[in-house]
Motif scaffolding. Structure first.
Motif, PDB file in Angstrom:
ATOM      1  N   SER A 103      17.193  -3.963 -19.261  1.00 35.32           N
ATOM      2  CA  SER A 103      15.955  -4.478 -18.093  1.00 35.32           C
ATOM      3  C   SER A 103      16.697  -4.533 -16.912  1.00 35.32           C
ATOM      4  N   GLY A 104      18.284  -3.560 -17.101  1.00 30.27           N
ATOM      5  CA  GLY A 104      17.958  -3.845 -15.387  1.00 30.27           C
ATOM      6  C   GLY A 104      17.607  -3.490 -13.924  1.00 30.27           C
ATOM      7  N   SER A 105      17.554  -3.817 -13.309  1.00 29.91           N
ATOM      8  CA  SER A 105      16.433  -3.555 -11.958  1.00 29.91           C
ATOM      9  C   SER A 105      16.608  -2.024 -11.507  1.00 29.91           C
ATOM     10  N   GLY A 106      15.132  -1.149 -11.949  1.00 34.86           N
ATOM     11  CA  GLY A 106      15.306   0.294 -11.498  1.00 34.86           C
ATOM     12  C   GLY A 106      13.867   0.852 -11.573  1.00 34.86           C
ATOM     13  N   SER A 107      13.978   2.090 -10.898  1.00 36.60           N
ATOM     14  CA  SER A 107      12.976   3.016 -10.700  1.00 36.60           C
ATOM     15  C   SER A 107      13.577   4.270 -11.152  1.00 36.60           C
ATOM     16  N   SER A 108      11.961   5.123 -11.167  1.00 41.26           N
ATOM     17  CA  SER A 108      12.980   6.617 -10.472  1.00 41.26           C
ATOM     18  C   SER A 108      11.104   7.339 -10.199  1.00 41.26           C
ATOM     19  N   SER A 109      10.799   8.089  -9.511  1.00 41.05           N
ATOM     20  CA  SER A 109       9.961   8.946  -9.216  1.00 41.05           C
ATOM     21  C   SER A 109       9.118  10.627  -8.665  1.00 41.05           C
ATOM     22  N   SER A 110       9.318  11.267  -8.386  1.00 40.58           N
ATOM     23  CA  SER A 110       9.230  12.395  -8.360  1.00 40.58           C
ATOM     24  C   SER A 110       8.880  12.642  -6.509  1.00 40.58           C
ATOM     25  N   PHE A 111       9.615  14.207  -6.226  1.00 39.62           N
ATOM     26  CA  PHE A 111       9.059  14.053  -4.980  1.00 39.62           C
ATOM     27  C   PHE A 111       8.666  16.302  -5.209  1.00 39.62           C
TER      28      PHE A 111
ATOM     29  N   ALA B  84      20.223   8.449  -7.685  1.00 37.93           N
ATOM     30  CA  ALA B  84      19.950   9.248  -8.295  1.00 37.93           C
ATOM     31  C   ALA B  84      18.615  10.661  -8.331  1.00 37.93           C
ATOM     32  N   LEU B  85      19.401  11.704  -8.814  1.00 39.43           N
ATOM     33  CA  LEU B  85      18.293  12.744  -7.857  1.00 39.43           C
ATOM     34  C   LEU B  85      18.634  13.556  -9.275  1.00 39.43           C
ATOM     35  N   ASP B  86      17.128  14.430 -10.360  1.00 35.65           N
ATOM     36  CA  ASP B  86      17.653  15.466 -10.568  1.00 35.65           C
ATOM     37  C   ASP B  86      16.995  16.230  -9.574  1.00 35.65           C
ATOM     38  N   PRO B  87      17.548  17.088  -9.276  1.00 36.85           N
ATOM     39  CA  PRO B  87      17.103  18.208  -8.538  1.00 36.85           C
ATOM     40  C   PRO B  87      15.518  19.358  -9.331  1.00 36.85           C
ATOM     41  N   THR B  88      16.656  19.827 -10.815  1.00 33.15           N
ATOM     42  CA  THR B  88      15.508  20.320 -11.523  1.00 33.15           C
ATOM     43  C   THR B  88      13.469  19.726 -11.812  1.00 33.15           C
ATOM     44  N   ALA B  89      14.318  18.952 -12.597  1.00 30.44           N
ATOM     45  CA  ALA B  89      12.864  18.134 -12.639  1.00 30.44           C
ATOM     46  C   ALA B  89      12.167  17.275 -11.639  1.00 30.44           C
ATOM     47  N   ARG B  90      13.067  17.452 -10.319  1.00 30.85           N
ATOM     48  CA  ARG B  90      12.318  16.681  -9.324  1.00 30.85           C
ATOM     49  C   ARG B  90      12.144  15.479  -9.710  1.00 30.85           C
ATOM     50  N   LYS B  91      13.666  14.772  -9.855  1.00 35.46           N
ATOM     51  CA  LYS B  91      13.312  12.883 -10.085  1.00 35.46           C
ATOM     52  C   LYS B  91      14.086  12.169  -8.900  1.00 35.46           C
ATOM     53  N   VAL B  92      13.703  11.528  -8.311  1.00 35.77           N
ATOM     54  CA  VAL B  92      14.745  10.670  -7.769  1.00 35.77           C
ATOM     55  C   VAL B  92      14.438   9.562  -7.997  1.00 35.77           C
ATOM     56  N   GLY B  93      15.965   8.417  -8.441  1.00 37.15           N
ATOM     57  CA  GLY B  93      15.988   6.919  -8.566  1.00 37.15           C
ATOM     58  C   GLY B  93      16.837   6.077  -7.924  1.00 37.15           C
ATOM     59  N   THR B  94      16.271   4.972  -8.664  1.00 34.13           N
ATOM     60  CA  THR B  94      17.642   4.016  -7.541  1.00 34.13           C
ATOM     61  C   THR B  94      17.340   3.083  -8.308  1.00 34.13           C
TER      62      THR B  94
ATOM     63  N   ASN C 231      16.217   7.910 -15.214  1.00 35.73           N
ATOM     64  CA  ASN C 231      16.230   6.469 -16.360  1.00 35.73           C
ATOM     65  C   ASN C 231      17.141   6.342 -17.441  1.00 35.73           C
ATOM     66  N   ALA C 232      16.644   7.292 -18.447  1.00 35.66           N
ATOM     67  CA  ALA C 232      17.973   7.187 -19.339  1.00 35.66           C
ATOM     68  C   ALA C 232      18.554   7.879 -19.618  1.00 35.66           C
ATOM     69  N   SER C 233      18.669   9.566 -18.712  1.00 31.19           N
ATOM     70  CA  SER C 233      19.781   9.999 -18.441  1.00 31.19           C
ATOM     71  C   SER C 233      20.617   9.305 -17.558  1.00 31.19           C
ATOM     72  N   VAL C 234      20.826   8.433 -16.806  1.00 31.35           N
ATOM     73  CA  VAL C 234      21.024   7.240 -15.900  1.00 31.35           C
ATOM     74  C   VAL C 234      22.216   6.407 -16.368  1.00 31.35           C
ATOM     75  N   LEU C 235      21.218   5.720 -17.708  1.00 33.15           N
ATOM     76  CA  LEU C 235      21.589   4.433 -18.402  1.00 33.15           C
ATOM     77  C   LEU C 235      22.985   5.030 -19.703  1.00 33.15           C
TER      78      LEU C 235
ATOM     79  N   SER D 153       3.948  11.767  -9.039  1.00 34.61           N
ATOM     80  CA  SER D 153       4.403  10.719  -7.757  1.00 34.61           C
ATOM     81  C   SER D 153       4.484   9.813  -8.088  1.00 34.61           C
ATOM     82  N   GLY D 154       3.824   8.832  -9.441  1.00 34.49           N
ATOM     83  CA  GLY D 154       3.405   7.971  -9.909  1.00 34.49           C
ATOM     84  C   GLY D 154       5.163   7.448 -10.542  1.00 34.49           C
ATOM     85  N   SER D 155       5.240   5.893  -9.834  1.00 35.47           N
ATOM     86  CA  SER D 155       6.648   5.503 -10.453  1.00 35.47           C
ATOM     87  C   SER D 155       7.000   5.516 -12.207  1.00 35.47           C
ATOM     88  N   SER D 156       8.104   5.405 -12.649  1.00 35.45           N
ATOM     89  CA  SER D 156       8.771   5.366 -13.631  1.00 35.45           C
ATOM     90  C   SER D 156       9.458   4.020 -14.083  1.00 35.45           C
ATOM     91  N   THR D 157       9.269   3.170 -14.362  1.00 35.44           N
ATOM     92  CA  THR D 157      10.602   2.440 -14.795  1.00 35.44           C
ATOM     93  C   THR D 157      11.174   1.499 -16.147  1.00 35.44           C
TER      94      THR D 157
END
Length: 481
Positions: free
Chosen positions: A473-481, A104-114, A74-78, A459-463
């Protein structure tokens, strides 16, 4: 049954009122920031361009080259938006801009965000659904396909009209909506079958027409292939089945063109059309190989282009080597250095061989032998590089074995790539280990181990956007895969 479903559907729509049609709008713009270097844009861009949103939407796709185990997507995308794309932010900088959807995708940390503008935002549950739509593909290191699936799911959920919401569907089912859903599913399936059949038929017709127009030329080419050539003889062996294959394709051509639109909607007939397309495309490739074999071995006019087609798969591999060797996990490995030296030397060799064929110092037959040996040598170097990478990454013998097994399975599954060529026709399109196959196989192997290491709670969501986000405070979150 169809009439009953239709009557029930009409009754239900009458009861509820006809719902307005949703706007279908292709993305107004597509921006890709692939810092991780994992996306294949020739596939990604047209696929996203073909996805319809319900209002004009700008799509941004971001990949982050992060650190395993981190949770900073989330912080990286911002941070990226603030540094490179301030237009992605609202005028006060506190939210995402209207009309924007970021995947957004981080293949190394295995995170996906919208992330999305306020006019596009969806519930936390729907954000999770968008992210979940990608995870089976990302789990197999299919980064481009997973990204397309995520954007497609986002388009389906963003600004979803009330009559497509789960609550409405449940309510409608109580009033007979099950019948409508059944009818809709049946109609969608038939339309999908018909569309697929038409696409396959179009591809098959194009190839069949090419083969038919070139029949005489193909026969002439086959008749003048040097029989003393090892490659010539083996290509001629393939040609002996050409007439049989063409006759079979002709029968299939008549059969599929006799299908009505209704018949093309049936799954069993789609399989027949698929068989026709496969047969025609195979013949189209084979007649090209016959022409190249004749032209190159005899050094007829145009042999240079024929030779270029033979070396193209190797050139593609060489073009992909720098990206492979510049990754952090490859730095310092002796196998990476060997591959780098191989790439430089092979580029020089390709120029030399073409020059020697031109002057007559190298016969085309011998040049094909050198090409075969070089591609086999590349495969051996890639296998050594695979062993080195596994040795660096795997923590246990069982992890190492799991990675080797995954890589072997992926390599055996590969069906080759590109247009058929002489070496592929003689030895098989998947006999040579390509860089793209290696890349996909190793990524899958690493992902399989990462998945095994991940805890069930990951797999918990991070906002949040971290301390650097400030009051954003933009709308969005990320989670693990």
């Amino acid at each position: 049954m169809k009439k009953i479903l239709a009557v029930m559907a009409v009754a239900l729509l009458t009861l509820l009122g006809v719902a307005p049609a949703a706007l279908a709008s292709a993305p107004t713009d597509i921006v890709v920031e692939d810092a991780a270097g994992v996306l294949y844009q020739p596939q990604l861009l047209p696929a996203i361009a073909g996805i319809n949103f319900r209002q004009p939407t700008k799509v941004a796709v971001v990949t982050i080259d992060g650190v395993a185990g981190s949770d900073v997507l989330n912080a990286s995308v911002l941070e990226l938006a603030r540094d490179l794309h301030p237009e992605w932010l609202s005028s006060d900088g506190q939210k995402w801009a209207d009309g924007l959807f970021i995947f957004a995708l981080d293949p190394t940390a295995r995170k996906v965000g919208t992330y999305m503008g306020e006019d596009l935002k969806v519930s936390a549950g729907d954000q999770a659904k968008i992210q979940d739509a990608t995870k089976s593909l990302f789990g197999q290191a299919q980064w481009t396909d997973g990204t397309i699936a995520g954007v497609r799911k986002g388009a389906a959920l963003i600004n979803r009209p009330w009559y497509l919401s789960p609550g409405f569907i449940v309510t409608a089912s109580i009033a007979g909506g099950a019948a409508l859903v059944g009818l809709g599913t049946w109609l969608v399936l038939r339309k999908r079958n018909r569309t697929k059949a038409e696409e396959l038929m179009k591809a098959g017709d194009a190839s069949f027409a090419n083969v038919s127009l070139d029949l005489d030329v193909t026969e002439l080419n086959a008749n003048t292939i040097p029989v003393h050539s090892t490659y010539g003889l083996q290509v001629l062996e393939k040609y002996r089945n050409f007439s049989t294959g063409y006759a079979r394709a002709g029968v299939l051509n008549q059969q599929v063109h006799a299908f009505s639109q209704r018949e093309l909607s049936q799954g069993k007939n789609v399989k027949i059309v698929s068989s026709y397309a496969d047969a025609a495309i195979e013949l189209d490739g084979l007649d090209d190989v016959i022409a190249d074999t004749n032209t190159l071995l005899n050094k007829f006019s145009g042999w240079e282009a024929a030779w270029d087609r033979q070396v193209r798969p190797l050139r593609d591999d060489l073009d992909r080597l720098p990206e492979l060797l510049n990754r952090s996990e490859a730095r310092g490995l002796s196998s990476a250095a060997a591959l780098g030296s191989f790439g430089v030397q092979t580029q020089d060799n390709l120029q030399l061989w073409a020059s020697q064929i031109q002057t007559g110092r190298l016969q085309p037959e011998s040049a094909l032998d050198l090409l075969k040996e070089t591609r086999a040598g590349l495969g051996q170097l890639l296998s050594s590089h695979s062993d080195d990478l596994i040795g660096e990454y795997a923590k246990t013998n069982s992890e190492a074995e799991k990675m080797r097994r995954t890589i072997t399975d992926q390599r055996n599954y590969s069906t080759g790539y590109g247009r058929p060529n002489i070496l592929g026709t003689v030895y098989g399109m998947n006999v040579f280990y390509s860089v793209s196959t290696f890349d996909h196989a190793y990524s899958s192997a690493r992902t399989s181990v990462e998945s095994a290491r991940s805890s069930a709670s990951s797999s918990g969501s991070s906002t949040g956007y971290g301390a650097g986000g400030g009051s954003f405070s933009g709308s969005g979150s990320s989670s693990s895969f």
